[in-house]
Design a protein around this motif. Structure first.
Motif, short mmCIF file in Angstrom:
data_model
loop_
_atom_site.label_atom_id
_atom_site.label_comp_id
_atom_site.label_asym_id
_atom_site.label_seq_id
_atom_site.Cartn_x
_atom_site.Cartn_y
_atom_site.Cartn_z
N ARG A 55 7.84 47.09 7.32
CA ARG A 55 8.55 47.61 8.49
C ARG A 55 8.13 46.79 9.69
O ARG A 55 7.09 46.13 9.69
CB ARG A 55 8.28 49.10 8.72
N SER A 56 8.92 46.82 10.72
CA SER A 56 8.62 46.00 11.90
C SER A 56 8.23 46.90 13.08
O SER A 56 8.56 48.08 13.10
CB SER A 56 9.84 45.15 12.27
N ARG A 57 7.54 46.27 14.07
CA ARG A 57 7.11 46.99 15.26
C ARG A 57 7.25 46.04 16.45
O ARG A 57 6.85 44.88 16.38
CB ARG A 57 5.65 47.42 15.11
N ASP A 58 7.83 46.54 17.54
CA ASP A 58 7.99 45.68 18.71
C ASP A 58 6.85 45.91 19.69
O ASP A 58 5.95 46.70 19.42
CB ASP A 58 9.36 45.92 19.37
N LEU A 59 6.91 45.18 20.81
CA LEU A 59 5.84 45.26 21.80
C LEU A 59 5.71 46.66 22.41
O LEU A 59 4.64 47.04 22.90
CB LEU A 59 6.05 44.23 22.91
N ALA A 60 6.77 47.40 22.39
CA ALA A 60 6.72 48.77 22.92
C ALA A 60 6.26 49.76 21.86
O ALA A 60 6.32 50.96 22.07
CB ALA A 60 8.09 49.17 23.48
N THR A 61 5.86 49.29 20.72
CA THR A 61 5.38 50.04 19.55
C THR A 61 6.47 50.87 18.88
O THR A 61 6.20 51.84 18.20
CB THR A 61 4.17 50.93 19.88
N ASN A 62 7.74 50.50 19.12
CA ASN A 62 8.83 51.14 18.37
C ASN A 62 8.77 50.60 16.94
O ASN A 62 8.65 49.40 16.72
CB ASN A 62 10.19 50.83 19.00
N THR A 63 8.89 51.47 15.99
CA THR A 63 8.72 51.09 14.59
C THR A 63 10.03 51.31 13.85
O THR A 63 10.67 52.37 13.96
CB THR A 63 7.61 51.93 13.94
#
Length: 198
Positions: free
Chosen positions: A9-17
Motif C-alpha cells: 500500500r502507499s502513503r503520501d506526505l500527509a500520511t494518507n494511506t
C-alpha cells in the motif's frame, strides 16, 4: 523455504494511506532434490562391454522448482579427482562412451529448475574387462612323458588377468592332436586337474 503472500500500500506526505494492492504469492526453494539411489550396474560388477548403461532411481523434488536433470560423474578414483566422463541428462539413465579396461567409480546428483543441486548418491563401482587372461603354460607331465598311473595330475602355471581376475580353467583331454575326440573335459578352479581313470 516455503510459500509467502505479499501486498503493498502507499502513503503520501500527509500520511494518507491507500488500500492494499491485491496480493500475490511467491515461493522460496533453496533446497536441492534428494540423492538418487543407484540401481545398476550392481556394486563391483565386472562387465565385458566398453559401453556401460548406468541406471538410478527417479527422484522427486518437493520444492517449487521441480526436477530439471541429473549430473553423472564417472571416475577412475573414489575421490573423483580423475573424472573420465561427466554428463547432464534428463532421464534417470546414462550410457557411457566406450571405456577402456579398468575399475570405475560413479555417482549421480539431481538438480531442480532453480539450479539447486542435491547431495550425490552413494558411490557405485564397476570394472570393464575387455581382454582375455593369459594363456596357461603347461608344466607337468612334461610333453611326451610316459607316466605309470591311470590318474596323472595335470599342472600348469597360473594364468594372469589384468581385468577382473581369474574365474576358472577349462581342461580338455583328447585322443587326437586336433582335439576332435574329447575323452575328458572339466572346468576347474585351481591350476591342476587329476585325470579320471579310463
Amino acid at each position: 523455504t516455503g510459500t509467502y503472500f505479499w501486498r503493498v500500500r502507499s502513503r503520501d506526505l500527509a500520511t494518507n494511506t491507500s488500500a492494499y494492492s491485491s496480493s500475490m504469492t511467491f515461493s522460496i526453494d533453496v533446497t536441492g532434490p534428494p540423492a538418487p539411489a543407484l540401481v545398476s550396474p550392481a556394486a563391483g560388477a565386472c562387465l565385458t562391454t566398453a559401453v556401460v548403461t548406468l541406471d538410478w532411481t527417479d527422484v522427486v523434488d518437493v520444492g517449487c522448482g521441480g526436477l530439471l536433470n541429473y549430473d553423472v560423474d564417472v571416475a577412475t578414483d573414489a575421490a573423483f579427482t580423475a573424472i573420465v566422463q561427466t554428463a547432464t541428462v534428463v532421464p534417470s539413465t546414462y550410457t557411457t562412451a566406450a571405456l577402456p579396461s579398468g575399475s570405475y567409480f560413479w555417482r549421480v546428483r539431481a538438480r531442480d529448475t532453480l539450479n539447486n543441486t542435491g547431495p550425490y548418491s552413494a558411490t557405485g563401482t564397476f570394472s570393464v574387462d575387455l581382454a582375455a587372461p593369459s594363456v596357461p603354460v603347461l608344466s607337468t607331465p612334461a610333453n611326451g612323458a610316459c607316466v605309470n598311473t591311470g590318474t596323472p595330475i595335470l599342472d600348469w602355471a597360473d594364468a594372469t588377468d589384468v581385468g577382473c581376475g581369474m574365474l576358472n580353467y577349462d581342461v580338455e583331454i583328447a585322443s587326437d592332436a586336433g582335439f576332435l575326440t574329447i575323452v575328458q573335459s572339466a572346468t576347474v578352479i585351481p591350476s591342476t586337474y587329476t585325470v579320471n581313470p579310463a
